[in-house]
Write a protein that holds these residues in place. Structure first.
Motif, PDB file in Angstrom:
ATOM      1  N   GLN A 379       0.806  -1.217   0.000  1.00  0.00           N
ATOM      2  CA  GLN A 379       0.000   0.000   0.000  1.00  0.00           C
ATOM      3  C   GLN A 379       0.841   1.270   0.000  1.00  0.00           C
ATOM      4  N   TRP A 380       2.127   1.179   0.224  1.00  0.00           N
ATOM      5  CA  TRP A 380       2.958   2.385   0.253  1.00  0.00           C
ATOM      6  C   TRP A 380       2.880   3.114  -1.087  1.00  0.00           C
ATOM      7  N   THR A 381       2.845   4.416  -0.996  1.00  0.00           N
ATOM      8  CA  THR A 381       2.979   5.236  -2.197  1.00  0.00           C
ATOM      9  C   THR A 381       4.443   5.271  -2.616  1.00  0.00           C
ATOM     10  N   ALA A 384       6.403   7.124  -0.094  1.00  0.00           N
ATOM     11  CA  ALA A 384       6.827   6.378   1.099  1.00  0.00           C
ATOM     12  C   ALA A 384       8.045   5.522   0.792  1.00  0.00           C
ATOM     13  N   VAL A 385       8.081   4.964  -0.411  1.00  0.00           N
ATOM     14  CA  VAL A 385       9.242   4.155  -0.799  1.00  0.00           C
ATOM     15  C   VAL A 385      10.484   5.032  -0.887  1.00  0.00           C
ATOM     16  N   ARG A 386      10.340   6.214  -1.467  1.00  0.00           N
ATOM     17  CA  ARG A 386      11.487   7.120  -1.560  1.00  0.00           C
ATOM     18  C   ARG A 386      11.997   7.486  -0.165  1.00  0.00           C
ATOM     19  N   ARG A 387      11.088   7.751   0.763  1.00  0.00           N
ATOM     20  CA  ARG A 387      11.505   8.128   2.112  1.00  0.00           C
ATOM     21  C   ARG A 387      12.205   6.959   2.811  1.00  0.00           C
ATOM     22  N   TYR A 388      11.733   5.755   2.562  1.00  0.00           N
ATOM     23  CA  TYR A 388      12.367   4.557   3.125  1.00  0.00           C
ATOM     24  C   TYR A 388      13.829   4.478   2.674  1.00  0.00           C
TER      25      TYR A 388
END
Length: 499
Positions: A379-381, A384-388
């Protein structure tokens, strides 16, 4: 080289003959260095001195391994050692001279020669008064374990084993030459070495050694943090660290220098509402080791043994004891244990005198180890993946392995579901990385361009503007300089004047 190496072992000729095949095999493994050592032994003999190969190199030869060290012992004093080696060695140094050690290099080999020792200790401070001994047998009895108290005299190749080290080697047992309680009273760090050798060699400690470790565990506190850290690090980088870690916890030694580890043995409540955190942590460590890349491999494979990954795996849940709560519905929670654990990790590693970079990296991994569990079924946008990825930074490849290792459930379906979810996350990271140079995410305007657009000078406000554009880049991906400038100006116009 003599056709039949002589032996000096407990029990006389019968035991000597029984150990002869092993001895011949060990001598064969030492064959590449024996001509050089024999030549050196002859020089010492001509000067009226004894010389013997001792300790690790002898032990490793029996274990079928080639030791990188060549440790020798002699009745010659340091000045006499220098007189023998000057002109023969390619280089020499006497940095350990006050402790009776002279180092030298001959070709590609580094050799340390130490005068027989007969140390006495101040048992309240672990500061030895260096006293030189006069016999090889007297030197061997002061060594840490029998498997390290075997020697080969040079140039005769007489095998000296007055404390039964070969027998202990065959039975894979750690025993001290002297009584364990006396040996550990002389040097408490030997208890740490027992745990380290258990992990490195896969040996069991003798029952009397274990009992002495329990009895004298508290005396480890007189040893410097740096020396304890070094032994602990060697243990953790060994092939099977669980063996040594379990010994440290069971004997009470871990309570002295790493109390957070035994604290993970949380008492299970009667309904078993949470798993054994201590056992879980050891399994995570083992699974992380299995995911290390081969030594010498590329950095992205996390070539092992990797200290940062192993420390993070061992310590990732140390915040759980402080955050455990029994909920009204019968469950157990550990809210924010990753944040508490990161602080505890940093504090403990500083106390153990780990360097700043290692401490920072391990604490950051502990802080991030739960981040993935918000991913769900993907469900991550993209934001969110970039921030991870950005938050992990250069630790991303280690975070991948730590997160995968943290799954110790026996529920096969759940384990497969988590594995598939992380496969999906890694695939998305790879896709975004290819599209956006994700590993080096920056705002689309640099500092000079931001200052020019806003008409400001370098300072805190410029830093705030930079952070804003970085958040835009993470949320929206690449949008181009013009669109980034428009968002920046809109942010600036809506900004509170006092901000």
């Amino acid at each position: 080289m003599p056709e039949r190496p002589d032996t000096t072992v407990p029990g006389g000729a019968q035991q000597a003959d029984a150990g002869l095949p092993l001895l011949r095999a060990a001598v064969a493994r030492l064959a590449p260095v024996l001509p050089m050592l024999g030549e050196l032994g002859e020089r010492f003999a001509a000067a009226g001195h004894e010389l013997a190969l001792v300790g690790g190199p002898v032990r490793d030869a029996f274990l079928g391994r080639v030791s990188p060290d060549l440790d020798l012992t002699t009745d010659a004093r340091p000045d006499e050692v220098l007189a023998v080696v000057v002109g023969w060695a390619d280089a020499h140094w006497d940095i350990g001279r006050e402790f009776g050690t002279v180092g030298l290099r001959k070709g590609a080999h580094v050799i340390e020669i130490t005068t027989y020792r007969a140390d006495t200790y101040d048992r309240t401070s672990r500061k030895p008064e260096v006293m030189f001994g006069d016999s090889l047998e007297g030197d061997l009895v002061r060594r840490d374990f029998t498997v390290n108290a075997m020697a080969i005299r040079l140039p005769s190749l007489e095998f000296v084993d007055v404390h039964g080290g070969l027998s202990d080697l065959v039975t894979r047992r750690l025993m001290t030459p002297a009584a364990p309680e006396e040996s550990f009273a002389d040097d408490p760090l030997r208890m740490m070495r027992a745990a380290r050798f258990a992990s490195q060699l896969g040996f069991d400690v003798a029952p009397e050694v274990r009992a002495a470790m329990v009895e004298r565990a508290g005396t480890l506190s007189i040893i410097s943090a740096e020396r304890v850290r070094d032994e602990f690090t060697k243990l953790l980088l060994s092939p099977t660290p669980r063996l040594g870690l379990t010994l440290l916890v069971d004997t009470g030694l871990a309570d002295v220098f790493l109390p957070e580890l035994p604290a993970l043995r949380l008492e299970l409540d009667e309904h078993h509402r949470h798993k054994d955190v201590y056992e879980h942590s050891l399994i995570v460590l083992e699974q992380a080791i299995d995911l290390e890349g081969p030594a010498g491999g590329p950095a992205e494979s996390v070539p092992g043994p990797d200290l940062v990954l192993r420390l993070a795996a061992l310590l990732h849940d140390i915040g759980k004891p402080a955050t455990r709560r029994f909920e009204d519905g019968g469950g157990v929670s550990f809210h924010h244990h990753e944040l508490v654990g990161a602080k505890l990790t940093s504090k403990r590693m500083k106390a153990m005198r780990f360097d700043k970079d290692t401490t920072k990296q391990v604490a950051r991994l502990v802080e991030l180890h739960l981040r993935f569990h918000g991913y769900g079924e993907g469900q991550w946008t993209d934001s969110a993946v970039r921030r991870y990825v950005t938050d992990a930074g250069p630790l991303l490849t280690r975070l991948h392995r730590l997160t995968r290792s943290d799954c110790t459930t026996r529920n096969v379906r759940k384990a497969q579901r988590l594995s598939r979810a992380y496969d999906d996350l890694e695939a998305r990271i790879d896709r975004l990385a290819a599209e956006e140079e994700l590993a080096a995410v920056r705002p689309e305007l640099n500092g000079n361009e931001i200052a020019e657009a806003l008409g400001i000078r370098p300072g805190p406000v410029l830093g705030q503007a930079y952070d804003y554009l970085l958040s835009v880049r993470l949320d929206d991906g690449p949008i181009g300089k013009d669109a980034a400038r428009e968002k920046l100006l809109a942010w600036w116009a809506a900004r509170e004047p006092s901000a």
